[in-house]
Design a protein around this motif. Structure first.
Motif, short mmCIF file in Angstrom:
data_model
loop_
_atom_site.label_atom_id
_atom_site.label_comp_id
_atom_site.label_asym_id
_atom_site.label_seq_id
_atom_site.Cartn_x
_atom_site.Cartn_y
_atom_site.Cartn_z
N GLY A 1 9.46 -17.17 23.64
CA GLY A 1 8.57 -16.99 22.49
C GLY A 1 9.06 -17.62 21.20
O GLY A 1 8.53 -17.31 20.13
N LYS A 2 10.04 -18.52 21.27
CA LYS A 2 10.61 -19.10 20.05
C LYS A 2 9.58 -19.90 19.26
O LYS A 2 9.41 -19.70 18.06
CB LYS A 2 11.83 -19.98 20.41
N SER A 3 8.91 -20.83 19.93
CA SER A 3 7.91 -21.65 19.24
C SER A 3 6.73 -20.79 18.78
O SER A 3 6.17 -21.00 17.70
CB SER A 3 7.41 -22.77 20.15
N THR A 4 6.35 -19.81 19.59
CA THR A 4 5.26 -18.91 19.22
C THR A 4 5.60 -18.16 17.95
O THR A 4 4.74 -17.98 17.07
CB THR A 4 4.98 -17.91 20.36
N LEU A 5 6.85 -17.74 17.81
CA LEU A 5 7.26 -17.02 16.60
C LEU A 5 7.12 -17.91 15.38
O LEU A 5 6.60 -17.47 14.34
CB LEU A 5 8.69 -16.52 16.75
N LEU A 6 7.56 -19.16 15.46
CA LEU A 6 7.42 -20.06 14.31
C LEU A 6 5.95 -20.22 13.94
O LEU A 6 5.59 -20.19 12.76
CB LEU A 6 8.02 -21.43 14.63
N ARG A 7 5.11 -20.41 14.94
CA ARG A 7 3.68 -20.61 14.68
C ARG A 7 3.06 -19.37 14.04
O ARG A 7 2.19 -19.48 13.17
CB ARG A 7 2.96 -20.98 15.98
N PRO B 1 -1.33 -12.77 14.92
CA PRO B 1 -0.75 -11.70 15.73
C PRO B 1 -1.82 -10.71 16.17
O PRO B 1 -2.79 -10.48 15.46
CB PRO B 1 0.27 -11.05 14.79
N SER B 2 -1.63 -10.14 17.35
CA SER B 2 -2.54 -9.10 17.82
C SER B 2 -2.15 -7.74 17.25
O SER B 2 -2.94 -6.79 17.28
CB SER B 2 -2.52 -9.05 19.36
N ARG B 3 -0.94 -7.67 16.74
CA ARG B 3 -0.47 -6.44 16.07
C ARG B 3 0.60 -6.84 15.08
O ARG B 3 1.28 -7.85 15.23
CB ARG B 3 0.08 -5.46 17.11
N GLY B 4 0.80 -6.02 14.05
CA GLY B 4 1.79 -6.33 13.02
C GLY B 4 1.25 -7.34 12.01
O GLY B 4 0.07 -7.70 12.03
N PHE B 5 2.14 -7.80 11.13
CA PHE B 5 1.68 -8.74 10.10
C PHE B 5 2.83 -9.61 9.61
O PHE B 5 4.01 -9.31 9.82
CB PHE B 5 1.07 -7.98 8.91
N PRO C 1 8.23 -30.85 13.84
CA PRO C 1 7.83 -30.43 15.19
C PRO C 1 8.87 -30.79 16.23
O PRO C 1 9.80 -31.57 16.00
CB PRO C 1 6.54 -31.21 15.42
N GLN C 2 8.67 -30.20 17.41
CA GLN C 2 9.56 -30.45 18.54
C GLN C 2 9.49 -31.91 18.97
O GLN C 2 10.49 -32.53 19.28
CB GLN C 2 9.15 -29.54 19.70
N LYS C 3 8.30 -32.45 18.99
CA LYS C 3 8.13 -33.86 19.32
C LYS C 3 6.82 -34.33 18.73
O LYS C 3 5.93 -33.53 18.40
CB LYS C 3 8.13 -34.07 20.84
N SER D 1 7.02 -32.36 0.32
CA SER D 1 6.25 -31.30 -0.35
C SER D 1 7.12 -30.42 -1.23
O SER D 1 6.63 -29.49 -1.87
CB SER D 1 5.54 -30.44 0.69
N GLY D 2 8.44 -30.68 -1.25
CA GLY D 2 9.34 -29.82 -2.01
C GLY D 2 9.37 -28.42 -1.44
O GLY D 2 9.15 -27.44 -2.17
N PRO D 3 9.64 -28.28 -0.12
CA PRO D 3 9.50 -26.97 0.53
C PRO D 3 10.55 -25.96 0.09
O PRO D 3 11.69 -26.31 -0.19
CB PRO D 3 9.68 -27.31 2.02
N GLN D 4 10.10 -24.70 0.04
CA GLN D 4 11.04 -23.59 -0.13
C GLN D 4 11.59 -23.14 1.21
O GLN D 4 12.64 -22.53 1.28
CB GLN D 4 10.32 -22.42 -0.81
N VAL D 5 10.84 -23.44 2.27
CA VAL D 5 11.27 -23.13 3.63
C VAL D 5 11.10 -24.37 4.48
O VAL D 5 10.04 -25.00 4.47
CB VAL D 5 10.44 -21.98 4.25
N LEU D 6 12.14 -24.72 5.22
CA LEU D 6 12.09 -25.82 6.17
C LEU D 6 12.15 -25.22 7.56
O LEU D 6 13.09 -24.49 7.89
CB LEU D 6 13.27 -26.76 5.93
N MET D 7 11.11 -25.48 8.39
CA MET D 7 11.07 -24.96 9.75
C MET D 7 11.19 -26.11 10.73
O MET D 7 10.50 -27.13 10.60
CB MET D 7 9.77 -24.20 10.01
N LEU D 8 12.05 -25.92 11.73
CA LEU D 8 12.29 -26.96 12.73
C LEU D 8 12.20 -26.35 14.12
O LEU D 8 12.89 -25.38 14.43
CB LEU D 8 13.66 -27.60 12.54
N ASP D 9 11.34 -26.93 14.95
CA ASP D 9 11.13 -26.43 16.30
C ASP D 9 11.81 -27.36 17.30
O ASP D 9 11.23 -28.36 17.73
CB ASP D 9 9.63 -26.33 16.61
N GLU D 10 13.07 -27.04 17.63
CA GLU D 10 13.86 -27.85 18.56
C GLU D 10 13.76 -29.33 18.19
O GLU D 10 13.44 -30.19 19.00
CB GLU D 10 13.41 -27.61 20.00
N ALA D 11 14.07 -29.61 16.93
CA ALA D 11 13.86 -30.94 16.38
C ALA D 11 14.80 -32.00 16.94
O ALA D 11 14.59 -33.18 16.70
CB ALA D 11 13.99 -30.89 14.85
#
Length: 247
Positions: free
Chosen positions: A41-47, A55-59, A72-74, A136-146
């Motif tokens: 569920g790693k990529s799902t969590l990032l998305r 999410p179906s539950r939580g926020f 992205p991963q590729k 974009s001058g990001p405050q958060v950088l996310m990398l999915d198995e980059a």
């Protein structure tokens, strides 16, 4: 101020439960790595954290106006499509030549503006993708198995670059990786995921956690490489905990 707060996330793909009971916070300036086996569920969590999956539950709560840069991963590119690096950096928003040059210089691929995207090596492409995410001058950088598909020296150099970017622009980093042997050198905190959070903490804490050892073993193939750079962050000690999964 917490940048991203997730609470009791549950995500389903059709009838399949991909994530459940996932809660986490991402704070300014920290580098957090998510590790876990295939299908955990790693990529799902990032998305879900970005907002691409509901999410179906939580926020998920993101800081107001939060800017996120995503690598992205590729990237599948038609080799017959004429697309220069400079033109690629204008997608989706046009940037100035100076901004493009600075981003490419930051990521160590300056001078590639006229090269075709399809002609780049794997390492060059990942650095161009990172440059585009930084525009974009990001405050958060996310990398999915980059670094998927890169050899170990190229992967290690890329992760060092990510740490340098954090130090240069002050962004937080949240990255997914399966490369336990190199990724820990730049991580302040590690989250071990297998549908839920099995354990979390500093690399040293996670490496000793029973839940981590159960997933990855205790031999050299699964052990974390604990050659960390010296950090001087107030939050380094704040996450020195691990909790075993409630089975």
């Amino acid at each position: 101020m917490t940048l991203i707060h997730a609470e009791n996330l549950e995500v389903r793909h059709g009838g399949t439960l991909a994530l459940h009971d996932v809660s986490l916070d991402l704070e300014p300036g920290e580098i957090v790595t998510i590790v876990g086996p295939n299908g955990s569920g790693k990529s799902t969590l990032l998305r879900a954290l970005i907002g691409a999956v509901a999410p179906s539950r939580g926020f998920v709560k993101r800081a107001p106006g939060l800017k996120i840069g995503y690598v992205p991963q590729k990237l599948h590119i038609d080799p017959t499509l004429p697309m220069s690096v400079r033109r690629f950096l204008d997608l989706p928003n046009r940037v100035s030549d100076a901004e493009a040059e600075q981003a490419l210089a930051w990521t160590g691929v300056q001078g590639l503006e006229k090269r075709q995207i399809a002609a780049l090596s794997g390492g060059q492409l990942q650095r161009v993708l990172l440059a585009r995410a930084l525009l974009s001058g990001p405050q958060v950088l996310m990398l999915d198995e980059a670094t998927q598909g890169l050899d170990q020296p190229a992967s290690a150099a890329f992760y060092q670059l990510i740490e340098d970017m954090r130090n240069t622009i002050g962004c937080a980093v949240l990255m997914v990786s399966h490369e336990l042997h190199v990724v820990m050198s730049a991580s302040d905190r590690v989250i071990c995921l297998n549908g839920h959070i099995c354990c979390e903490g500093t690399p040293e804490v996670v490496e000793a956690a029973p839940a981590y050892r159960e997933l990855f073993g205790t031999g050299t193939g699964g052990a974390l490489a604990l050659y960390r750079h010296e950090h001087n962050h107030d939050h380094d000690h704040a996450h020195d905990h691990a909790h075993e999964a409630a089975e």
